[in-house]
Design a protein around this motif. Structure first.
Motif, PDB file in Angstrom:
ATOM      1  N   THR A   1       0.845  -1.206   0.000  1.00 29.93           N
ATOM      2  CA  THR A   1       0.000   0.000   0.000  1.00 29.93           C
ATOM      3  C   THR A   1       0.874   1.247   0.000  1.00 29.93           C
ATOM      4  O   THR A   1       2.104   1.146  -0.011  1.00 29.93           O
ATOM      5  CB  THR A   1      -0.909   0.044   1.239  1.00 29.93           C
ATOM      6  OG1 THR A   1      -0.065   0.082   2.392  1.00 29.93           O
ATOM      7  CG2 THR A   1      -1.832  -1.148   1.296  1.00 29.93           C
ATOM      8  N   ILE A   2       0.227   2.406   0.029  1.00 29.25           N
ATOM      9  CA  ILE A   2       0.991   3.658   0.048  1.00 29.25           C
ATOM     10  C   ILE A   2       0.537   4.495   1.250  1.00 29.25           C
ATOM     11  O   ILE A   2      -0.657   4.524   1.571  1.00 29.25           O
ATOM     12  CB  ILE A   2       0.856   4.398  -1.300  1.00 29.25           C
ATOM     13  CG1 ILE A   2       1.639   5.695  -1.295  1.00 29.25           C
ATOM     14  CG2 ILE A   2      -0.565   4.637  -1.723  1.00 29.25           C
ATOM     15  CD1 ILE A   2       2.071   6.134  -2.677  1.00 29.25           C
ATOM     16  N   ASP A   3       1.488   5.097   1.928  1.00 27.95           N
ATOM     17  CA  ASP A   3       1.190   5.900   3.118  1.00 27.95           C
ATOM     18  C   ASP A   3       0.167   6.987   2.766  1.00 27.95           C
ATOM     19  O   ASP A   3       0.433   7.850   1.922  1.00 27.95           O
ATOM     20  CB  ASP A   3       2.513   6.529   3.611  1.00 27.95           C
ATOM     21  CG  ASP A   3       2.336   7.298   4.919  1.00 27.95           C
ATOM     22  OD1 ASP A   3       1.218   7.285   5.476  1.00 27.95           O
ATOM     23  OD2 ASP A   3       3.332   7.904   5.372  1.00 27.95           O
ATOM     24  N   LYS A   4      -1.000   6.936   3.415  1.00 32.78           N
ATOM     25  CA  LYS A   4      -2.080   7.884   3.098  1.00 32.78           C
ATOM     26  C   LYS A   4      -1.635   9.327   3.303  1.00 32.78           C
ATOM     27  O   LYS A   4      -2.084  10.239   2.602  1.00 32.78           O
ATOM     28  CB  LYS A   4      -3.298   7.599   3.978  1.00 32.78           C
ATOM     29  CG  LYS A   4      -4.099   6.422   3.519  1.00 32.78           C
ATOM     30  CD  LYS A   4      -5.533   6.513   4.041  1.00 32.78           C
ATOM     31  CE  LYS A   4      -6.354   5.333   3.581  1.00 32.78           C
ATOM     32  NZ  LYS A   4      -5.827   4.034   4.105  1.00 32.78           N
ATOM     33  N   ALA A   5      -0.756   9.516   4.269  1.00 31.82           N
ATOM     34  CA  ALA A   5      -0.350  10.886   4.623  1.00 31.82           C
ATOM     35  C   ALA A   5       0.450  11.569   3.511  1.00 31.82           C
ATOM     36  O   ALA A   5       0.624  12.786   3.546  1.00 31.82           O
ATOM     37  CB  ALA A   5       0.466  10.865   5.920  1.00 31.82           C
ATOM     38  N   ILE A   6       0.955  10.805   2.527  1.00 31.54           N
ATOM     39  CA  ILE A   6       1.711  11.480   1.466  1.00 31.54           C
ATOM     40  C   ILE A   6       0.871  11.625   0.196  1.00 31.54           C
ATOM     41  O   ILE A   6       1.347  12.076  -0.835  1.00 31.54           O
ATOM     42  CB  ILE A   6       3.042  10.776   1.135  1.00 31.54           C
ATOM     43  CG1 ILE A   6       2.810   9.361   0.599  1.00 31.54           C
ATOM     44  CG2 ILE A   6       3.964  10.746   2.334  1.00 31.54           C
ATOM     45  CD1 ILE A   6       4.024   8.819  -0.148  1.00 31.54           C
ATOM     46  N   GLN A   7      -0.404  11.236   0.297  1.00 32.16           N
ATOM     47  CA  GLN A   7      -1.287  11.431  -0.855  1.00 32.16           C
ATOM     48  C   GLN A   7      -2.119  12.685  -0.598  1.00 32.16           C
ATOM     49  O   GLN A   7      -2.684  12.838   0.473  1.00 32.16           O
ATOM     50  CB  GLN A   7      -2.211  10.228  -1.031  1.00 32.16           C
ATOM     51  CG  GLN A   7      -1.437   8.976  -1.406  1.00 32.16           C
ATOM     52  CD  GLN A   7      -2.326   7.758  -1.445  1.00 32.16           C
ATOM     53  OE1 GLN A   7      -2.916   7.351  -0.453  1.00 32.16           O
ATOM     54  NE2 GLN A   7      -2.445   7.161  -2.604  1.00 32.16           N
ATOM     55  N   GLY A   8      -2.181  13.559  -1.546  1.00 34.97           N
ATOM     56  CA  GLY A   8      -2.953  14.787  -1.378  1.00 34.97           C
ATOM     57  C   GLY A   8      -2.249  15.767  -0.465  1.00 34.97           C
ATOM     58  O   GLY A   8      -1.089  15.573  -0.088  1.00 34.97           O
TER      59      GLY A   8
ATOM     60  N   LYS B   1       0.211  12.198  10.088  1.00 36.35           N
ATOM     61  CA  LYS B   1       1.651  12.476   9.945  1.00 36.35           C
ATOM     62  C   LYS B   1       2.291  11.441   9.016  1.00 36.35           C
ATOM     63  O   LYS B   1       2.054  10.241   9.183  1.00 36.35           O
ATOM     64  CB  LYS B   1       2.333  12.400  11.317  1.00 36.35           C
ATOM     65  CG  LYS B   1       1.962  13.560  12.249  1.00 36.35           C
ATOM     66  CD  LYS B   1       2.994  14.665  12.193  1.00 36.35           C
ATOM     67  CE  LYS B   1       2.585  15.901  12.965  1.00 36.35           C
ATOM     68  NZ  LYS B   1       1.463  16.660  12.403  1.00 36.35           N
ATOM     69  N   PRO B   2       3.126  11.868   8.069  1.00 39.96           N
ATOM     70  CA  PRO B   2       3.823  10.884   7.226  1.00 39.96           C
ATOM     71  C   PRO B   2       4.716   9.971   8.079  1.00 39.96           C
ATOM     72  O   PRO B   2       5.283  10.424   9.074  1.00 39.96           O
ATOM     73  CB  PRO B   2       4.701  11.749   6.313  1.00 39.96           C
ATOM     74  CG  PRO B   2       4.158  13.116   6.394  1.00 39.96           C
ATOM     75  CD  PRO B   2       3.487  13.246   7.729  1.00 39.96           C
ATOM     76  N   LYS B   3       4.825   8.702   7.668  1.00 42.53           N
ATOM     77  CA  LYS B   3       5.629   7.761   8.465  1.00 42.53           C
ATOM     78  C   LYS B   3       7.126   7.964   8.244  1.00 42.53           C
ATOM     79  O   LYS B   3       7.931   7.590   9.087  1.00 42.53           O
ATOM     80  CB  LYS B   3       5.221   6.325   8.126  1.00 42.53           C
ATOM     81  CG  LYS B   3       3.819   6.028   8.596  1.00 42.53           C
ATOM     82  CD  LYS B   3       3.561   4.542   8.704  1.00 42.53           C
ATOM     83  CE  LYS B   3       2.149   4.275   9.165  1.00 42.53           C
ATOM     84  NZ  LYS B   3       1.133   4.651   8.147  1.00 42.53           N
ATOM     85  N   ALA B   4       7.510   8.531   7.091  1.00 44.12           N
ATOM     86  CA  ALA B   4       8.918   8.917   6.911  1.00 44.12           C
ATOM     87  C   ALA B   4       9.058  10.350   7.413  1.00 44.12           C
ATOM     88  O   ALA B   4       8.452  11.261   6.855  1.00 44.12           O
ATOM     89  CB  ALA B   4       9.319   8.834   5.447  1.00 44.12           C
TER      90      ALA B   4
END
Ligand code: AMP
Ligand code: MG
Length: 349
Positions: free
Chosen positions: A213-220, A227-230
Motif C-alpha cells: 500500500t501507500i502511506d495515506k499521509a503522502i497522498q494529497g 503524519k507521514p511515516k517517513a
C-alpha cells in the motif's frame, strides 16, 4: 574547510581518487558522490560523529533519519531480520533505487536512524557509489547532497554549488539517471507500505507483492491529523527560490491558463518560467520555457526535474508555472516532488 573535487571518468585510471575518498569516509570525514537517484552526501553510517557532520553540512533537521547505503544484498549485520517479502524486493530491485525499512541492530547508531528502532537501507547501482562503499569497508549513510530544502543535485556542479567549503571531498561522475530519490518501502509492517514514491514504481512493487500500500499521509495535501511515516516527508522540500504553481486540467485549458497567468505576471514586470513537456513547449509565446522532456517518457521528465528547478533559480525568475502529470508509474514520484516544491499550490482548471 577546503573541499577537494575529483571527477571519476575511468574507474581503473582514477582509482587513487576513489581510494582517497574511501579513506576519508573510513576516517570519519564526509564525501559527496554520484548515485543513480541523485548525488549523495556520505559518511560512515556506524560512526556517530561522522554522521553528525552530514546533518551540519546540510542543515538537516535532527529528526530526519539517513538512508544507509550498502554494497551487498546481505544485510544481516545491520538488521534484526529480513522478512520474506523484503527479501523478494531486495532480490528483484537491488542494486537500484529502492530503500527498504527494517528493524535495526544496535550497530546502527541512533544518530543515523534519528532515534527510530528501524533503519532505511539501499544498495545503489551506480558503479562509483558501489566501489566507494566497497573500498571504505563500511556502510555509508547518505542523504541527498544539497543544502536541506533545496532541489536535490543530479550532477557534480550542483553539489559544488551547495557544498564547496563545507565537506572534505566531492566525487564527480555521470549525471544521475533516475533523477528523483529512491522509493522507500517500510517492511517492518505487513503489508509493506510505500513511504516515498520514486523510480521503482508502485506498479513494479505490486508485481512482487500485490498488497503493498501507500502511506495515506503522502497522498494529497498535508493534513494536521495524518503524519507521514517517513519523518523527512513532512518538511517543505525540493523548493526553488521562486514561487512554483502547478496547473492541473486538460491540455487546452492548462495552456490557456498558463498563458493568461504569464501575461499577468509580465504586465506586472515579473520574470516567469514555464516548466513544460516537449509536446507543449511551443504553446507558450511569453515567459522562459524550460523543457522537462517528452510526456511519453516520464523517466526523462523525472531525470530533468530537479535540474530544471535549479535552472529557474539561476534565471532569477519570480514565478514558475508547471503543468500537472498523471500520477501513475513514475508520474507519482514526479507529482510528489512537484507538489512539495510548490507547497501544494495547485490550480485546477
Ligand atoms: P534523503 O536521504 O534526503 O533522501 O531522505 C531520506 C528519507 O528517508 C527521509 O524522508 C527519511 O525520513 C526517510 N527515512 C529514513 N530512514 C527511515 C526510517 N527508519 N523510517 C522511516 N523513514 C525513514
Ligand atoms: Mg534529500
Amino acid at each position: 574547510m577546503e573541499t577537494k573535487v575529483a571527477i571519476i571518468k575511468d574507474m581503473n585510471k582514477d582509482i587513487e581518487d576513489l581510494k582517497e575518498a574511501a579513506r576519508i569516509i573510513y576516517d570519519g570525514g564526509v564525501v559527496a558522490f554520484p548515485t543513480e537517484t541523485v548525488y549523495g552526501l556520505g559518511a560512515n553510517a556506524l560512526n556517530e560523529d561522522a554522521v553528525s557532520k552530514i546533518f551540519e553540512a546540510k542543515g538537516r533537521p535532527q529528526d530526519n533519519p539517513l538512508i544507509v547505503h550498502v554494497a551487498s544484498k546481505n544485510i544481516d549485520d545491520l538488521v534484526v531480520e529480513v522478512p520474506e517479502i523484503a527479501q523478494k524486493l531486495i532480490d528483484k530491485f537491488w542494486p537500484g533505487p529502492l530503500t527498504i525499512i527494517l528493524n535495526k541492530k544496535e550497530i546502527i547508531p541512533n544518530k543515523t536512524s534519528a532515534n527510530l528502532a528501524s533503519v532505511g537501507i539501499r544498495m545503489p547501482s551506480n558503479n562509483i557509489a558501489l566501489k566507494l562503499i566497497e573500498l571504505s569497508g563500511c556502510p555509508i549513510a547518505a542523504p541527498s547532497a544539497n543544502i536541506s530544502g533545496r532541489p536535490s543535485p543530479t550532477d557534480v556542479e550542483r553539489c559544488i554549488e551547495d557544498l564547496n567549503g563545507k565537506i572534505d571531498f566531492i566525487l564527480g561522475g555521470n549525471k544521475s539517471d533516475v533523477g528523483v530519490e529512491s522509493t522507500i518501502v517500510d517492511c517492518t509492517v505487513m503489508p509493506p507500505v510505500v513511504l516515498r514514491p520514486g523510480g521503482i514504481t508502485l506498479e513494479m512493487l505490486r508485481e512482487v507483492y500485490s498488497d503493498i500500500t501507500i502511506d495515506k499521509a503522502i497522498q494529497g495535501k498535508p493534513r494536521e491529523d495524518l503524519k507521514p511515516k517517513a519523518p523527512g516527508m513532512k518538511y517543505r522540500h525540493y523548493a526553488p527560490k521562486a514561487k512554483l504553481r502547478i496547473i492541473k486540467g486538460n491540455k487546452e485549458k492548462t495552456i490557456e491558463k498558463i498563458n493568461e497567468i504569464v501575461q499577468n505576471y509580465i504586465e506586472n514586470e515579473k520574470k516567469v518560467a514555464i516548466l513544460s513537456t516537449e509536446e507543449l513547449s511551443n504553446k507558450f509565446p511569453q515567459g522562459k520555457v524550460i523543457t522537462l522532456g517528452s510526456e511519453k517518457n516520464l523517466n526523462e521528465v523525472a531525470r530533468n526535474l530537479f535540474e530544471s528547478l535549479r535552472k529557474c533559480d539561476d534565471l532569477k525568475v519570480d514565478f514558475i508555472l508547471c503543468q500537472a502529470f498523471e500520477e501513475d508509474g513514475v508520474g507519482l514520484a514526479i507529482m510528489n516532488r512537484l507538489n512539495k516544491a510548490a507547497g501544494f499550490d495547485i490550480l485546477e482548471v
